[in-house]
Scaffold this motif. Structure first.
Motif, short mmCIF file in Angstrom:
data_model
loop_
_atom_site.label_atom_id
_atom_site.label_comp_id
_atom_site.label_asym_id
_atom_site.label_seq_id
_atom_site.Cartn_x
_atom_site.Cartn_y
_atom_site.Cartn_z
N GLY A 24 -7.66 -0.91 16.70
CA GLY A 24 -7.16 -0.09 15.58
C GLY A 24 -8.04 -0.14 14.36
N LEU A 25 -9.28 -0.59 14.50
CA LEU A 25 -10.14 -0.77 13.33
C LEU A 25 -10.55 0.55 12.68
N ASP A 26 -10.45 1.65 13.38
CA ASP A 26 -10.82 2.93 12.78
C ASP A 26 -9.64 3.61 12.09
N THR A 27 -8.54 2.90 11.95
CA THR A 27 -7.37 3.44 11.23
C THR A 27 -7.69 3.56 9.74
N PRO A 28 -7.43 4.73 9.12
CA PRO A 28 -7.69 4.88 7.68
C PRO A 28 -6.80 3.96 6.83
N VAL A 29 -7.33 3.50 5.72
CA VAL A 29 -6.59 2.68 4.76
C VAL A 29 -6.39 3.49 3.49
N THR A 30 -5.15 3.73 3.12
CA THR A 30 -4.88 4.52 1.92
C THR A 30 -4.62 3.65 0.70
N TRP A 31 -4.13 2.43 0.95
CA TRP A 31 -3.79 1.55 -0.17
C TRP A 31 -3.64 0.15 0.37
N ALA A 32 -3.66 -0.85 -0.52
CA ALA A 32 -3.41 -2.24 -0.15
C ALA A 32 -2.23 -2.74 -0.96
N GLN A 33 -1.26 -3.34 -0.29
CA GLN A 33 -0.01 -3.71 -0.96
C GLN A 33 0.43 -5.10 -0.52
N THR A 34 0.73 -5.96 -1.50
CA THR A 34 1.31 -7.27 -1.18
C THR A 34 2.82 -7.14 -1.08
N SER A 35 3.42 -7.93 -0.21
CA SER A 35 4.87 -7.95 -0.09
C SER A 35 5.31 -9.18 0.70
N ASP A 36 6.35 -9.85 0.22
CA ASP A 36 6.93 -10.98 0.92
C ASP A 36 8.31 -10.63 1.48
N LEU A 37 8.64 -9.33 1.49
CA LEU A 37 9.93 -8.90 2.04
C LEU A 37 9.93 -9.03 3.56
N GLU A 38 11.12 -9.17 4.14
CA GLU A 38 11.23 -9.24 5.59
C GLU A 38 10.92 -7.88 6.21
#
Length: 497
Positions: A24-38
């Protein structure tokens, strides 16, 4: 060119290590988001890189695989786990699942902050995101100057490469006139999911039905409203675009609501003329026809206990369900001329709430019968107080066969209440009102005093005075029946102000 997961891995200073999901390395990245939610995807639209603190990574096989499966199924492009002393080992099952789902699973050293990863993604994708956002607001600015909502939505759909639907959150009905409904199965799935959550919508609601995927966000509006994007012709709509789009749609809804409020006021004047008998059948048929109202099948509905806010909600709700109607408030009652169907009754119950009492006339038949239909609805709403559903039709009221027509009703009123009506007119007292309120409050002194805003002893005195003047004991069952029948007959004869 799209920024991909592979580009992150090949950025030396980020020091990312791939653990699984290499396909899946060619999957586009639109944003980076941190989250500790389940369930972090409840606040992500899809296409984001999820960055998770190692301390909050589940230790169990079940927990890790559930996190990976949920993220992959909801469009997250990959996950980065921050390594620290408390980070549990990735289980072989979790890594195998990431490989199976082609979901890139990476780790990053404790010394590399998530902010570095986020900045790399933002630098790569930021210019495109700003350009799309600017186009959204340019379209809205143009619509303010030259209202053409159909063209507005079509242009937004082209810019975002997806279909857009604006729906009532409770019913799934189209909320914005220019919006087309999504496929029925997808719309039903959206309404069902919102109902399951009791109307509480997270940042983004992911809904799947019949191989169709939708992203749903809340729209700020007077009525519960959601915006759904679906039929994506590329990557899913980004969260930031969804949020800006929801705000833009709120502007379009405000324009639409202003137009409908104007229509309501015009309609109230038409309804007033009908109720007062100031409109011929020919004139009435023309006015009602222009509003899509069929006099033959429509009824007058009287509603008691309706606030001005609830009246506005009802007007907008009926409009959303394409139910033709006229509304008019007179005194404590709100009157509506509308077809009475399962759909329209559902809107009445939803928009007016459990406290409202409804009375429904016989079908109008012809415009000149409107004054009588108003009396019938008024009569029925008084009877509805004693029903469990707080709704009554004139046909139900026919149980009082003595009141088959206004002349019979006038005889009953004169015989039972005449002396009280004359006394109230001469002395500006409220004996009839007190009697009516007392019976509605199930003969409770305290509830009656609260309803009338007088002392309890005042109510006791007035009831005693009523007994003296009429020669009837209110404790007798026969007397109660006579008083109740006479009061309802009085409703039938009343012409609301």
């Amino acid at each position: 060119m799209a920024y991909r997961v592979r580009d992150l891995l090949e950025t030396p200073h980020l020091r990312l290590t791939l653990k699984g999901g290499g396909d899946g390395l060619d999957t586009p990245v639109t944003w980076a988001q941190t989250s500790d939610l389940e369930e972090p995807w409840s606040y992500l639209a899809g296409g984001e890189l999820l960055m998770k603190n190692g301390q909050t990574l589940p230790e169990s096989v079940r927990g890790q695989t559930a996190l990976i499966r949920g993220a992959a199924e909801n469009g997250i492009c990959g996950m980065v786990i921050g390594l620290d002393a408390a980070t549990p080992e990735l289980t072989p099952e979790a890594v195998a699942l990431a490989d199976q789902l082609a979901f890139p699973l990476m780790v990053v050293p404790y010394s590399v902050g998530f902010s570095s990863i986020g900045r790399a993604v933002a630098d790569a994708a930021g210019s495109g995101r700003i350009a799309v956002t600017e186009r959204v607001y340019n379209v809205i600015r143009q619509s303010m100057a030259h209202p053409a909502p159909a063209n507005v939505l079509a242009q937004l759909e082209r810019d975002l490469s997806c279909r857009i639907a604006v729906l009532d959150a409770a019913t799934g009905a189209v909320a914005l006139d220019a919006s087309d409904p999504p496929p029925d199965d997808l719309r039903d799935a959206i309404v069902s999911e919102i109902a399951h959550r009791r109307g509480a919508i997270p940042g983004v609601l992911h809904v799947n039905a019949a191989q169709q995927r939708a992203l749903v966000v809340e729209v700020p509006d007077e009525q519960p409203t959601v915006l759904s994007t679906y039929a994506f012709r590329g990557p899913s709509t980004e969260l930031v675009h969804l949020q800006h789009l929801a705000s833009a749609v709120a502007v379009l809804l405000a324009q639409q609501n202003a137009r409908r409020e104007h229509d309501r006021r015009i309609g109230a004047e038409v309804m007033s003329q009908l109720c007062d008998g100031r409109m011929s059948d020919r004139e009435g048929d023309r006015e009602l026809g222009e509003r899509g109202i069929d006099a033959v099948t429509s009824c007058v509905v009287a509603a008691e206990g309706v606030s001005a806010t609830a009246e506005r909600r009802l007007h907008l709700g009926l409009g959303r369900r394409s139910v033709p109607h006229l509304l008019l408030r007179r005194g404590e009652l709100l009157y509506a001329l509308m077809p009475v169907t399962d759909t329209s009754l559902e809107v009445l119950e939803q928009r007016l709430g459990d406290q409202a009492t409804l009375g429904i006339s016989e079908p109008l038949g012809r415009p000149s019968r409107a004054p009588n239909a108003v009396r019938e609805a008024t009569w029925a709403v008084r009877l509805a107080v004693s029903t469990s559903r707080r709704t009554a039709r004139l046909a139900d009221a026919r149980l009082f066969s003595a009141l088959g027509d206004p002349e019979d009703a006038r005889v009953v009123v004169d015989r039972v209440l005449g002396v009280l009506i004359d006394y109230d007119a001469t002395h500006s007292s409220e004996l009839v009102t007190t009697l009516d309120t007392y019976l509605r409050c199930e003969r409770s002194w305290l509830r009656t005093s609260r309803e009338l805003g007088v002392h309890r002893q005042t109510v006791v005195y007035r009831i005693q005075r009523i007994e003296e003047m009429t020669g009837r004991r209110i404790a007798d069952t026969a007397t109660l029946a006579e008083f109740w029948l006479a009061l309802r007959a009085r409703d039938l004869l009343a012409v609301p102000d």
